[in-house]
Design an enzyme around this catalytic site. Structure first.
Site, PDB file in Angstrom:
ATOM      1  N   GLY A  13       0.817  -1.198   0.000  1.00 57.32           N
ATOM      2  CA  GLY A  13       0.000   0.000   0.000  1.00 57.32           C
ATOM      3  C   GLY A  13       0.856   1.254   0.000  1.00 57.32           C
ATOM      4  O   GLY A  13       2.084   1.196   0.055  1.00 57.32           O
ATOM      5  N   ASP A  14       0.205   2.401  -0.101  1.00 61.77           N
ATOM      6  CA  ASP A  14       0.882   3.712  -0.089  1.00 61.77           C
ATOM      7  C   ASP A  14       1.834   3.873  -1.275  1.00 61.77           C
ATOM      8  O   ASP A  14       2.816   4.613  -1.187  1.00 61.77           O
ATOM      9  CB  ASP A  14       1.661   3.926   1.219  1.00 61.77           C
ATOM     10  CG  ASP A  14       0.808   3.733   2.450  1.00 61.77           C
ATOM     11  OD1 ASP A  14      -0.278   4.338   2.500  1.00 61.77           O
ATOM     12  OD2 ASP A  14       1.210   2.978   3.351  1.00 61.77           O
ATOM     13  N   GLY A  18      -3.170   6.845  -5.900  1.00 64.78           N
ATOM     14  CA  GLY A  18      -4.058   7.986  -6.084  1.00 64.78           C
ATOM     15  C   GLY A  18      -3.633   8.858  -7.246  1.00 64.78           C
ATOM     16  O   GLY A  18      -4.453   9.247  -8.086  1.00 64.78           O
ATOM     17  N   ALA A  40      -7.783   3.315   3.804  1.00 64.91           N
ATOM     18  CA  ALA A  40      -6.955   3.636   2.638  1.00 64.91           C
ATOM     19  C   ALA A  40      -7.119   5.104   2.301  1.00 64.91           C
ATOM     20  O   ALA A  40      -8.236   5.594   2.175  1.00 64.91           O
ATOM     21  CB  ALA A  40      -7.371   2.770   1.448  1.00 64.91           C
ATOM     22  N   HIS A  42      -5.698   8.384  -0.283  1.00 67.04           N
ATOM     23  CA  HIS A  42      -4.884   8.766  -1.430  1.00 67.04           C
ATOM     24  C   HIS A  42      -4.824  10.278  -1.524  1.00 67.04           C
ATOM     25  O   HIS A  42      -5.785  10.983  -1.249  1.00 67.04           O
ATOM     26  CB  HIS A  42      -5.381   8.142  -2.734  1.00 67.04           C
ATOM     27  CG  HIS A  42      -6.862   8.208  -2.949  1.00 67.04           C
ATOM     28  ND1 HIS A  42      -7.704   7.171  -2.601  1.00 67.04           N
ATOM     29  CD2 HIS A  42      -7.652   9.175  -3.458  1.00 67.04           C
ATOM     30  CE1 HIS A  42      -8.942   7.497  -2.908  1.00 67.04           C
ATOM     31  NE2 HIS A  42      -8.945   8.712  -3.425  1.00 67.04           N
ATOM     32  N   THR A  43      -3.644  10.751  -1.880  1.00 65.09           N
ATOM     33  CA  THR A  43      -3.386  12.186  -1.964  1.00 65.09           C
ATOM     34  C   THR A  43      -3.170  12.576  -3.419  1.00 65.09           C
ATOM     35  O   THR A  43      -2.397  11.936  -4.130  1.00 65.09           O
ATOM     36  CB  THR A  43      -2.143  12.558  -1.136  1.00 65.09           C
ATOM     37  OG1 THR A  43      -2.349  12.154   0.220  1.00 65.09           O
ATOM     38  CG2 THR A  43      -1.890  14.057  -1.179  1.00 65.09           C
ATOM     39  N   ARG A 143     -22.609 -12.398   8.680  1.00 68.73           N
ATOM     40  CA  ARG A 143     -23.963 -12.142   8.178  1.00 68.73           C
ATOM     41  C   ARG A 143     -24.829 -11.383   9.177  1.00 68.73           C
ATOM     42  O   ARG A 143     -26.028 -11.622   9.296  1.00 68.73           O
ATOM     43  CB  ARG A 143     -24.634 -13.462   7.762  1.00 68.73           C
ATOM     44  CG  ARG A 143     -23.984 -14.097   6.546  1.00 68.73           C
ATOM     45  CD  ARG A 143     -24.283 -15.547   6.410  1.00 68.73           C
ATOM     46  NE  ARG A 143     -23.657 -16.313   7.487  1.00 68.73           N
ATOM     47  CZ  ARG A 143     -23.755 -17.627   7.614  1.00 68.73           C
ATOM     48  NH1 ARG A 143     -24.453 -18.317   6.735  1.00 68.73           N
ATOM     49  NH2 ARG A 143     -23.164 -18.249   8.606  1.00 68.73           N
ATOM     50  N   THR A 300      -3.997   8.310   6.170  1.00 67.07           N
ATOM     51  CA  THR A 300      -5.113   8.005   7.060  1.00 67.07           C
ATOM     52  C   THR A 300      -4.767   8.241   8.519  1.00 67.07           C
ATOM     53  O   THR A 300      -5.528   8.860   9.260  1.00 67.07           O
ATOM     54  CB  THR A 300      -5.558   6.537   6.859  1.00 67.07           C
ATOM     55  OG1 THR A 300      -5.978   6.367   5.509  1.00 67.07           O
ATOM     56  CG2 THR A 300      -6.707   6.181   7.787  1.00 67.07           C
ATOM     57  N   THR A 301      -3.607   7.761   8.965  1.00 69.68           N
ATOM     58  CA  THR A 301      -3.279   7.794  10.395  1.00 69.68           C
ATOM     59  C   THR A 301      -2.201   8.795  10.752  1.00 69.68           C
ATOM     60  O   THR A 301      -2.044   9.138  11.921  1.00 69.68           O
ATOM     61  CB  THR A 301      -2.800   6.403  10.854  1.00 69.68           C
ATOM     62  OG1 THR A 301      -1.583   6.082  10.152  1.00 69.68           O
ATOM     63  CG2 THR A 301      -3.845   5.338  10.565  1.00 69.68           C
ATOM     64  N   LEU A 414       7.726  11.338 -10.742  1.00 70.65           N
ATOM     65  CA  LEU A 414       8.902  12.028 -10.201  1.00 70.65           C
ATOM     66  C   LEU A 414       8.507  13.148  -9.238  1.00 70.65           C
ATOM     67  O   LEU A 414       9.272  14.083  -9.020  1.00 70.65           O
ATOM     68  CB  LEU A 414       9.720  12.613 -11.356  1.00 70.65           C
ATOM     69  CG  LEU A 414      10.109  11.594 -12.430  1.00 70.65           C
ATOM     70  CD1 LEU A 414      10.170  12.233 -13.789  1.00 70.65           C
ATOM     71  CD2 LEU A 414      11.421  10.929 -12.077  1.00 70.65           C
TER      72      LEU A 414
END
Length: 444
Positions: A13-14, A18, A40, A42-43, A143, A300-301, A414
């Protein structure tokens, strides 16, 4: 030429999905978020404006692109409506946003249970975001979950929440010694959310299917990364969904034969957040350098990401598991100042060379990286816009990664801005992997 494309994270991830999704959204009629939740982030940077989104697909920034939050996601309405407010304040229209009626909803007790469980694990903690994702997916599997369609019916919502909150209060009290939640407060809060979400709720699978048959280009925006997959990642240090290409089909509600191409996104080095084995992890000055240059803090964190050299073993694994057709390599510029750069080409496991990712967590924890050292370029690549602009050593580095992973590189990023990008090959309409390798150039 029609193309329905999945964008997948090829690491933990990361990776910069994005930005890549944002770039590809220019060619897409529809962008779908098939799985994951507010864990999750995204920037995206557009015209010096920074957008940090967790649930709404990146394509929302293009005025003619429809965006769909799919059935495989878990939705925290409070966070989603905060994103509504953020985008509307910038005059971004949400009329093109659709939410699956069968997506599951994160509740206050999910967040409480996530945080309490993580704390109780002590030294065995997973490193979750504490946003309630795991407990929401757990209720889905048991469920007993509440879906978006339930929010739209006050009677059903009340009936389900009265029972569920009572059940969860027993767990909060007996297992974690936490105070109970008031069911009426939860019902009132989520009823308010329903009123604002209602215009966006649809049968997402049908909407995607119709778009495919209207010959629209559809981009499926994966969350997290391959090594965080519940079944195929570094279990138990994984997420609670399937962020691989196959999971995108399930989460979107379409068949795999409707997908034309799968693009993997990987950093030019490796990072991960939270606990779990990380063979190429660095410490000391090099770790600090990558963290500072790459601004390696979670969307996120805000947690600091662990940094290490590029791991070609997990890269090849991602190619195999996802059936990647091409790669987007991000943050190449982070390596600009280094005199030499290492790439993990294999592992040493119990005295033997291992060239594949061991699915056994205990074995993976014992893996030691075997490195190939390449020369750095020690000059800025941030203004490069073609392969010819790159320093020879940077180009050699990219070619080495492509040959190591046996998949061509179509995009090189880049920097954070849209224009800080080299498009090597049209990743949507260009030749498939087999054709590129027949031509003999991994950067064709």
């Amino acid at each position: 030429m029609l193309a329905n494309v999945i964008v997948i994270g090829a690491q933990w991830g990361d990776e910069g999905k994005g930005k890549i999704t944002d770039l590809l959204s220019r060619s897409a009629d529809v962008v779908v978020r098939p799985q994951g939740g507010v864990n999750a982030g995204h920037t995206i940077v557009v015209n010096d404006q920074t957008f940090k989104l967790h649930l709404i697909p990146s394509g929302i920034l293009y005025p003619d692109t429809e965006c769909i939050i799919g059935s495989g996601t878990v939705i925290d309405p409070k966070v989603l409506l905060q994103e509504f407010d953020q985008l509307e304040a910038l005059d971004v229209s949400l009329d093109r946003l659709y939410i699956s009626q069968t997506a599951h909803v994160t509740m206050p007790f999910h967040r409480l249970l996530d945080q309490a469980s993580e704390e109780k694990r002590g030294e065995h903690k997973i490193g979750t975001t504490g946003r309630g994702i795991g407990p929401t997916y757990a209720d889905k599997s048991e469920r007993m979950g509440i879906r978006v369609v339930d929010l739209m019916n006050p009677e059903i919502l009340r009936k389900k929440l009265l029972w569920t909150v009572e059940y969860k209060n027993v767990v909060l009290d007996k297992l974690y010694d936490l105070p109970p939640l008031d069911p009426e407060t939860v019902i009132a809060e989520y009823t308010t959310y329903a009123d604002r979400l209602r215009p966006h709720v649809v049968d997402s699978s049908l909407k995607i299917y119709d778009a495919i048959h209207q010959r629209k280009n559809i981009l499926f925006e994966g969350a997290q990364g391959t090594l965080l997959d519940l079944d195929h990642g570094t279990y138990p240090y994984v997420t609670s969904s399937n962020p691989i290409a196959g999971g995108a089909c399930v989460g979107a509600g379409i068949g795999p034969t409707m997908i034309d191409r799968v693009i993997g996104v990987a950093k030019a080095y490796t990072t991960r957040v939270g606990e779990g084995p990380f063979p190429t992890e660095l410490d000391g000055e090099l770790n600090q350098h990558l963290c500072d240059r790459g601004a390696e803090f979670g969307t996120t964190t805000g947690r600091r990401r662990r940094c290490g050299w590029f791991d070609g073993v997990i890269g090849r694994y991602a190619v195999r598991i996802n059936g990647l057709d091409c790669l987007a390599i991000t943050k190449l510029d982070v390596l600009d100042q280094l005199a030499e750069i290492k790439v993990c080409v294999a592992y040493e496991l119990d005295g033997k060379t291992c060239d594949h990712f061991p699915g056994n967590a205990a074995e993976f924890a014992r893996c030691q990286p075997i490195y190939k050292t390449l020369p750095g370029w020690q000059c800025s690549t941030e203004e490069c816009r073609t392969l010819e602009d790159l320093p020879p050593q940077a180009l050699d580095y990219l070619k080495f990664l492509a040959e190591l992973m046996e998949v061509p590189i179509a995009i090189v990023s880049l920097g954070a801005s849209r224009d800080q990008t080299i498009i090597v090959e049209d990743p949507i309409h260009g030749p498939k992997r087999a054709l590129l390798y027949a031509n003999g150039d991994p950067l064709a």
